[in-house]
Structure formats: structure tokens, C-alpha cells
Design a protein around this motif. Structure first.
Motif, PDB file in Angstrom:
ATOM      1  N   PHE A 300       0.975  -1.243  -0.083  1.00 38.62           N
ATOM      2  CA  PHE A 300      -0.033  -0.112  -0.050  1.00 38.62           C
ATOM      3  C   PHE A 300       0.924   1.207   0.229  1.00 38.62           C
ATOM      4  O   PHE A 300       2.224   1.153  -0.024  1.00 38.62           O
ATOM      5  N   GLN A 301       0.425   2.474  -0.089  1.00 42.60           N
ATOM      6  CA  GLN A 301       1.206   3.435  -0.182  1.00 42.60           C
ATOM      7  C   GLN A 301       1.216   4.493   1.062  1.00 42.60           C
ATOM      8  O   GLN A 301       0.078   4.645   1.740  1.00 42.60           O
ATOM      9  N   GLY A 302       2.082   5.315   1.227  1.00 46.81           N
ATOM     10  CA  GLY A 302       2.295   6.073   2.430  1.00 46.81           C
ATOM     11  C   GLY A 302       3.292   7.184   2.086  1.00 46.81           C
ATOM     12  O   GLY A 302       3.940   7.224   1.237  1.00 46.81           O
ATOM     13  N   THR A 303       3.141   8.469   2.645  1.00 47.38           N
ATOM     14  CA  THR A 303       3.974   9.638   2.585  1.00 47.38           C
ATOM     15  C   THR A 303       4.970   9.673   3.799  1.00 47.38           C
ATOM     16  O   THR A 303       4.217   9.670   4.935  1.00 47.38           O
ATOM     17  N   LEU A 304       6.325   9.742   3.768  1.00 47.14           N
ATOM     18  CA  LEU A 304       7.018   9.888   4.680  1.00 47.14           C
ATOM     19  C   LEU A 304       6.934  11.270   5.524  1.00 47.14           C
ATOM     20  O   LEU A 304       6.744  12.424   4.969  1.00 47.14           O
ATOM     21  N   PHE A 305       6.561  11.124   6.797  1.00 45.20           N
ATOM     22  CA  PHE A 305       6.250  12.219   7.698  1.00 45.20           C
ATOM     23  C   PHE A 305       7.326  12.526   8.549  1.00 45.20           C
ATOM     24  O   PHE A 305       7.554  13.818   8.904  1.00 45.20           O
ATOM     25  N   ASP A 306       8.139  11.564   8.903  1.00 50.77           N
ATOM     26  CA  ASP A 306       9.055  11.665   9.684  1.00 50.77           C
ATOM     27  C   ASP A 306      10.262  10.595   9.785  1.00 50.77           C
ATOM     28  O   ASP A 306       9.715   9.409   9.378  1.00 50.77           O
ATOM     29  N   LEU A 307      11.415  10.925   9.781  1.00 51.08           N
ATOM     30  CA  LEU A 307      12.377  10.091   9.947  1.00 51.08           C
ATOM     31  C   LEU A 307      13.385  10.358  11.117  1.00 51.08           C
ATOM     32  O   LEU A 307      13.882  11.063  11.247  1.00 51.08           O
TER      33      LEU A 307
END
Ligand SMILES: Nc1ncnc2c1ncn2[C@@H]1O[C@H](COP(=O)(O)OP(=O)(O)OP(=O)(O)O)[C@@H](O)[C@H]1O
Ligand SMILES: [Mg+2]
Length: 363
Positions: A300-307
Motif C-alpha cells: 500500500f502507499q504512504g507519505t514519509l512524515f518523519d524520519l
């Protein structure tokens, strides 16, 4: 002689409170068995019934083939390390540890040898002549440990024996307790609310909640194959997400829809009727990320929010839509390409790692 222990339908009520609710298990001879659970779940109550300090409301407890419900505590030959289990204030460290051996009329030479061995083990050799009031809390706790183990009991019962110690001593003693327990092969029932301690020390763990057993398994299986939503959330870091069931295949895998609309397959527990809601658990380290042009199977898809860069590992927080965040843990490797915050990624997870629980969504 060390023994097996059987807990048969044991319940303990205090007025309206059911502290232990119909618990059943068998502990093998020589096994290191841990009762793990948060405060108030009934661990101490269960241990006190095994020691004989408290009588269960119903059910039986056996050592080997023998039901011991009517055997008084001092005749059960258990070694005990309990919360606030005091040592004798008027005796030296040496004499405290020697106490049980003297009561058993062991020879002076034996006593000297066994007590010295224990003193070395708990690193108190230099304090053998001291009295308890001249010791720190942690040192006193180690006297209690030594005193319980030196008699080579049939069953060793320990209730949070390391909880008052500093980290270094706790780490030292947990491996020492474990190796001594292996050497002499004493059946041990160990109570803790510390999951790391439980995972590290135990042959098997019983996870308790609200007076009941949620799961009894090896540490590895408890972690990788949680049987209930409670265990999935309690042991180790986990992503718990609300989801809905789309369809279940003949092979037992189930297609689910995650918040944000992503569809993946998982393996499930209980009712998996199409349209019903469920909760899925996915461990952060079971998820891989790849560029968005990859295949959508099991992804599925996701947007990187924090690393968060943690040296050996990389912790990534993804926004998967519908205000849901998902934690991914990647092993750091030399030369690896750092994901970009704000970038969109495919999140891949094997269907075995997606565990579906019947209970409704937790928010
Ligand atoms: N003597 C008692 N009378 C009434 N209720 C009790 C008694 N002993 C324990 N309880 C209750 O039984 C439940 C289980 O208590 P227990 O001491 O077994 O928990 P625990 O798992 O050991 O918790 P902790 O990790 O805090 O030591 C709790 O709700 C507690 O308040
Ligand atoms: Mg307790």
C-alpha cells in the motif's frame, strides 16, 4: 527433587474482584516459566497461591501428581523471592543465606561451600559479615535471591526480584539467575511486568490480562505469532490499525482495506465476514519500502512524515491517509539511500506478517 507444576481451573476472588479467573497451565520439570502482565493483572495472587500463602476460591494446584492444596507453605519446598520479602535483620548476610541449609541439617563444610558459591554469584562475598541494615536495597535483594536458590528448592518462585535494582545489576542478575537455573534445573515461576526480562529469560511466557491468560508460548512465538490483540499490542512495538474485511480466500488469507484505502492480505483470527471491521497488527520491522512504481501486490502507499536516524536502525513514520500513521523500522546499511521526508513510497509487507484480529478498531 524439582517438579512439574499444574494449575487446574484456578480462580481467586476478593469480594467482587476476580483477581485470577479460571487459569489453566502446566509447567514442565526444570522449565523457566514467566507470568507477564501489567499491574493488577493477578500475577502475585497466582504466585502466592502456588506458594501456599493464599487459598484459591476454586480449582487445584499440583506439584507433580500430587495436589498440594492442603499442604502448608513451609512443606511445599519452594524457594521464594517476593516483593518485600524481608531478610532476617539480626543475621549476617552469610547466616541469612545459610539459614535454609542449617534448617535442613547440612554439614558445616557443605554449608560453607554452598553459601560461598551463592555469595560469589550475587557478588556479595566481601559483605558476608554485614547485617541487612548495613546493605543497600539492591544488596539486600541479592541476599534474598541467594537465600532462595541455595536450598535447591523443588520450585523457585520469584515475584519481580530485580525491580529494585539498577540497570547494570539487573542485567547481570537476570543472566546469572538464568544460567544458575539451567545448571541446577529448578522449575522456576517468574513474575514480571518487564517484557524484555520475560523475553530474555523464559522458556515460556504466560501473558496475563485482567486475571486471565491471553497466551502461553515461547518468547519467540509470543512476539511473532500473537494470538490476541492484547498480546499484539503488549509485546514489542507494533502498528495496530483499524481495517475492514473485504473477502476471505479459500487458502485462509483475507483481503483487508486499511485506512486511506490501501488493500493488503493478511492472516486472521475469529470471524472474518466481508464488511466487518477488524484490527490489524503489523510489526515495524516487517515492512519494506520501495519506489512508488513497484508492484501493488501485498503493498500500500504512504507519505514519509518523519524520519529518525538511530544509528543501527532507521525509524520511519508514514502517513497512510485517514489521519493514520504507520511506523516502519529499517536496518541501517552502509550506502543505503535515505528516504526523503514528504516523498511517497510503496509499503510492502508479507501476508504472514499482517495479523487480523476480530475486535473492533482502536483509535
Ligand atoms: N488481599 C486482597 N484483597 C482484595 N483485593 C486484592 C487483594 N490482593 C490483590 N487484590 C486485587 O487483585 C488484583 C490482582 O492483584 P495482584 O497483586 O495479583 O496483581 P499483580 O499482577 O501482582 O500487580 P503488580 O504488577 O502491581 O504487582 C488487583 O486488582 C488487586 O487490587
Ligand atoms: Mg504483584
Amino acid at each position: 527433587m524439582t517438579t512439574s507444576v499444574t494449575i487446574n481451573s484456578v480462580t481467586k476472588r476478593f469480594g467482587d474482584t476476580t483477581a485470577v479467573n479460571n487459569v489453566n497451565f502446566e509447567i514442565a520439570k526444570g522449565e523457566f516459566f514467566t507470568l507477564l502482565g501489567s499491574s493488577g493483572c493477578g500475577k502475585t495472587t497466582l504466585l502466592r497461591m502456588i506458594a501456599g500463602f493464599m487459598r484459591q476460591t476454586s480449582g487445584n494446584i499440583s506439584f507433580g501428581d500430587r495436589i498440594i492444596d492442603d499442604v502448608p507453605p513451609h512443606q511445599r519446598n519452594t524457594g521464594m523471592v517476593f516483593q518485600n520479602y524481608a531478610i532476617f535483620p539480626h543475621l549476617t548476610v552469610f547466616d541469612n543465606i545459610a539459614y535454609g541449609l542449617r534448617a535442613r541439617r547440612r554439614s558445616a563444610a557443605d554449608i560453607e561451600k554452598e553459601v560461598r558459591r551463592m555469595l560469589d554469584l550475587v557478588r556479595l562475598g566481601h559483605l558476608a559479615h554485614r547485617r541487612p541494615r548495613e546493605l543497600s536495597g539492591g544488596q539486600q535483594q541479592r541476599v534474598v535471591l541467594a537465600r532462595a536458590m541455595v536450598i535447591q528448592p523443588d520450585v523457585l518462585l520469584m515475584d519481580e526480584p530485580l525491580s529494585n535494582l539498577d540497570t547494570e545489576m539487573r542485567v547481570h542478575l537476570r543472566s546469572e539467575i538464568r544460567s544458575l537455573q539451567r545448571q541446577i534445573g529448578i522449575t522456576t515461576i517468574y513474575v514480571t511486568h518487564d517484557q524484555e526480562e520475560a523475553l530474555l529469560m523464559s522458556d515460556r511466557i504466560a501473558v496475563m490480562s485482567g486475571g486471565q491468560i491471553e497466551q502461553i508460548d515461547t518468547p519467540h512465538r509470543t512476539y511473532s505469532e500473537p494470538q490476541t490483540l492484547f498480546v499484539a499490542g503488549f509485546i514489542g512495538e507494533n502498528n495496530l490499525l483499524p481495517a475492514s474485511i473485504i473477502a476471505t480466500d479459500a487458502d485462509g488469507t483475507t483481503l483487508i482495506e486499511l485506512p486511506g484505502g490501501g488493500r493488503i492480505k493478511g492472516t486472521g483470527f475469529g470471524n472474518r465476514q466481508a464488511g466487518s471491521s477488524c484490527t490489524v497488527s503489523i510489526r515495524p520491522q516487517d515492512i519494506d519500502i520501495s519506489p512508488i512504481d513497484g508492484s501493488l501486490v501485498d503493498a500500500f502507499q504512504g507519505t514519509l512524515f518523519d524520519l529518525q536516524f538511530l544509528g543501527g536502525a532507521l525509524k520511519l513514520i508514514f502517513d497512510i491517509g485517514a489521519e493514520r500513521l504507520l511506523t516502519v523500522s529499517l536496518q541501517g546499511r552502509r550506502g543505503m539511500e535515505m528516504p526523503i521526508i514528504g516523498g511517497r513510497y510503496l509499503l510492502n509487507v508479507s501476508r504472514q506478517a499482517v495479523r487480523i484480529f476480530e475486535q473492533g478498531a482502536q483509535s
